[in-house]
Write an enzyme that holds these catalytic residues in place. Structure first.
Site, mmCIF file in Angstrom:
data_model
loop_
_atom_site.group_PDB
_atom_site.id
_atom_site.type_symbol
_atom_site.label_atom_id
_atom_site.label_comp_id
_atom_site.label_asym_id
_atom_site.label_seq_id
_atom_site.Cartn_x
_atom_site.Cartn_y
_atom_site.Cartn_z
ATOM 1 N N ASP A 1 0.793 -1.231 0.000
ATOM 2 C CA ASP A 1 0.000 0.000 0.000
ATOM 3 C C ASP A 1 0.823 1.277 0.000
ATOM 4 O OD1 ASP A 1 0.999 -0.309 2.532
ATOM 5 O OD2 ASP A 1 -0.933 -0.194 3.568
ATOM 6 N N ASP A 2 2.150 1.141 -0.044
ATOM 7 C CA ASP A 2 3.003 2.336 -0.099
ATOM 8 C C ASP A 2 3.804 2.401 -1.402
ATOM 9 O OD1 ASP A 2 4.647 0.191 0.425
ATOM 10 O OD2 ASP A 2 5.913 1.238 1.873
ATOM 11 N N ASP B 1 10.424 -12.173 3.212
ATOM 12 C CA ASP B 1 11.218 -11.779 2.042
ATOM 13 C C ASP B 1 12.652 -12.291 2.132
ATOM 14 O OD1 ASP B 1 11.505 -10.100 4.217
ATOM 15 O OD2 ASP B 1 11.636 -8.259 3.034
#
Length: 521
Positions: free
Chosen positions: A285-286, A364
């Protein structure tokens, strides 16, 4: 041609009526034949029966002739009726072919080039429930059947009806469908998700081919209202489990990383197993996307699906800062052994492999372990197709101020779908890449920084031989110096490609490199 056929039909009908009228007039004007009765009329019987009596001069009885003629007329009438039917069928066929040559279709007007569309596109497959694969629902191949006159057969309108049907051959064309690539937006409590969604909606070319799915964790009401304001332009799904996760005392400060990993697992299961998509592009969302973001992933989807040595496509270049990338090479793409993230495409079969062992946190970095990567690579661009504007987050701006805020976003639309990207397949890329890298002149970093004696824009090669020498050289040259399981950021076969003072530079291990040293972490 149709007008001429109509005239012929009218002439034939007129001749038919005229002939039969003349015959009737002839019969009515003849003297009655047979045995005369009192009323002067002919009646059968007597010594000469109908059909066998002889007239004067030895001729045949005229009554018998009339009967024979009547029978022939009846047969002729049947023949003419059949002929009229054939003529009418012939006329209808030509009218239909003429009309079909001019008929409008959904995709526009059919050009009259001797081809006549006998059938429109097949009816769409009715929607199925969510257990079916959505890619198959929305992308059923189109079957188009076209009637084409065979040049070997005469198509003059005087041919028989059988010839008219025999001289048509069918051509079947299957139009390959376009795969649906959903965009999964991972959201939590940032109302600035609006910036990300605005760009996605602005640049997407088709809501059907690129459905946007926003998966929200955290239960933040204001963020949910922002997402909901987009209505049917996006699909909102909400992570049902908002509870804290039990972790070791020393990991309490990492609670956010645990929740992110849990959210990713749930959201990806929704996309692949509940919504039944076969691929997905994941953004957070960024992130703000580039104008050719969708074009980039659309073009690389076939490469990802056909090359088993690839396991992702990323929009991100870890060394994509201004001065480190070539602004004139927006179409330049690489293979990389480092998992970049930050806008990346994943296939369902890879998720099926990863999901059972998905980590509790730090997903990640876990992706960058050799056990997950399995010597597979990703595609990454020279100039990033995403940038991050979210300094606030679980990492507390660890890399944002130092690196991330300087990453530049591509602004030029590159028509990747019209380019031949087969050079990215491993068998093609490795040969050319290794040759280009190790044929470049080997120089010292001091020569590069001072520029003395160097002519042209390169490429040049700077060589490292250990973990420490890599870090020193990377810092001097301004590229990221950290390694994960021995793999440098943006590196491929240990090589990092970038610009330094306007020259192309390869930071490389010695020639003959074979594998990464996992202790370099």
């Amino acid at each position: 041609m149709v007008r001429k056929r109509g005239s012929l039909i009218l002439c034939g009908a007129f001749l038919f009526v005229a002939c039969n009228g003349l015959l009737l007039l002839f019969l009515w004007g003849r003297t009655p034949i047979g045995r005369f009765g009192e009323g002067g009329g002919a009646e059968p019987g007597g010594r000469e029966e109908w059909g066998v009596a002889r007239i004067k001069g030895g001729g045949t009885n005229l009554a018998g002739e009339v009967i024979r003629l009547a029978e022939e007329v009846e047969l002729e009438l049947k023949t003419q009726k059949e002929l009229l039917k054939q003529i009418q069928s012939h006329r209808s066929l030509w009218e239909k072919r003429k009309e079909m040559g001019k008929r409008e279709t959904d995709g526009g007007k059919i050009e009259e080039k001797g081809q006549h569309k006998l059938s429109p596109r097949l009816p769409p497959v009715p929607p199925k429930d969510n257990s079916e694969n959505k890619d198959q629902e929305k992308n059923t191949p189109e079957l188009i059947i076209t009637a084409v006159p065979d040049p070997k057969v005469d198509t003059k309108p005087d041919n028989e009806i059988k010839e008219l049907t025999d001289n048509i051959k069918l051509e079947v064309t299957v139009i390959s469908p376009q795969v649906v690539i959903p965009i999964l937006v991972i959201a939590c409590d940032r109302v600035t998700v609006k910036r990300s969604l605005d760009k996605l909606i602005q640049y997407r070319t088709s809501a059907e081919l690129y459905p946007i799915i926003v998966s929200q964790d955290c239960g933040h009401a204001e963020t949910a209202r922002v997402i909901g304001s987009y209505g049917s332009q996006v699909t909102l799904i909400s992570q049902p489990d908002l509870s804290d996760i039990l972790v070791r005392p020393e990991h309490r400060k990492f609670q956010g990383y645990y929740k992110i990993a849990r959210h990713y697992r749930w959201a990806l299961n929704q996309v692949f197993n509940t919504l039944s998509y076969s691929s997905v592009v994941i953004v957070e969302d960024d992130l703000e996307v580039a104008p050719d973001f969708f074009e980039y992933f659309r073009a690389l989807h076939p490469i990802l699906t056909s090359d088993p040595t690839l396991w992702c496509v990323s929009a991100w270049n870890d060394n994509g800062r201004e001065g480190l990338v070539d602004p004139g090479k927006a179409d330049l793409l690489y293979r990389t052994d480092f998992f970049p993230g930050l806008g990346w495409m994943l296939l369902k079969d890879v998720w099926d492999e990863l999901e059972p062992k998905w980590p509790a946190a730090f997903w990640d970095d876990w992706m960058r372990h050799p056990e997950q990567r399995k010597e597979r690579s990703c595609i990454r661009p020279e100039i990033s197709r995403t940038i991050t504007f979210g300094r606030k987050g679980v990492s507390l701006g660890q890399f944002f101020d130092q690196y991330l805020r300087y990453i530049i976003l591509n602004t030029d639309f590159v028509p990747f779908t019209k380019q031949d990207l087969s050079y990215l397949m491993k068998e093609n890329f490795d040969v050319n890449f290794v040759k280009q890298v190790y044929s470049a002149p080997l120089i010292k970093v001091e020569e590069l920084q001072q520029g003395g004696g160097l002519s042209g824009t390169g490429p040049y090669r700077v060589q490292y031989s250990s973990r420490d020498s890599f870090k020193v050289l990377a810092r001097h040259l301004g590229v990221m110096d950290d390694l994960k399981s021995g793999v440098p950021r943006a590196g491929y076969r240990g090589v990092v490609s970038f610009l330094s003072r306007g020259r192309r530079v390869f930071l490389t291990p010695p020639e003959g490199w074979t594998k990464y040293d996992v202790s370099w972490s």
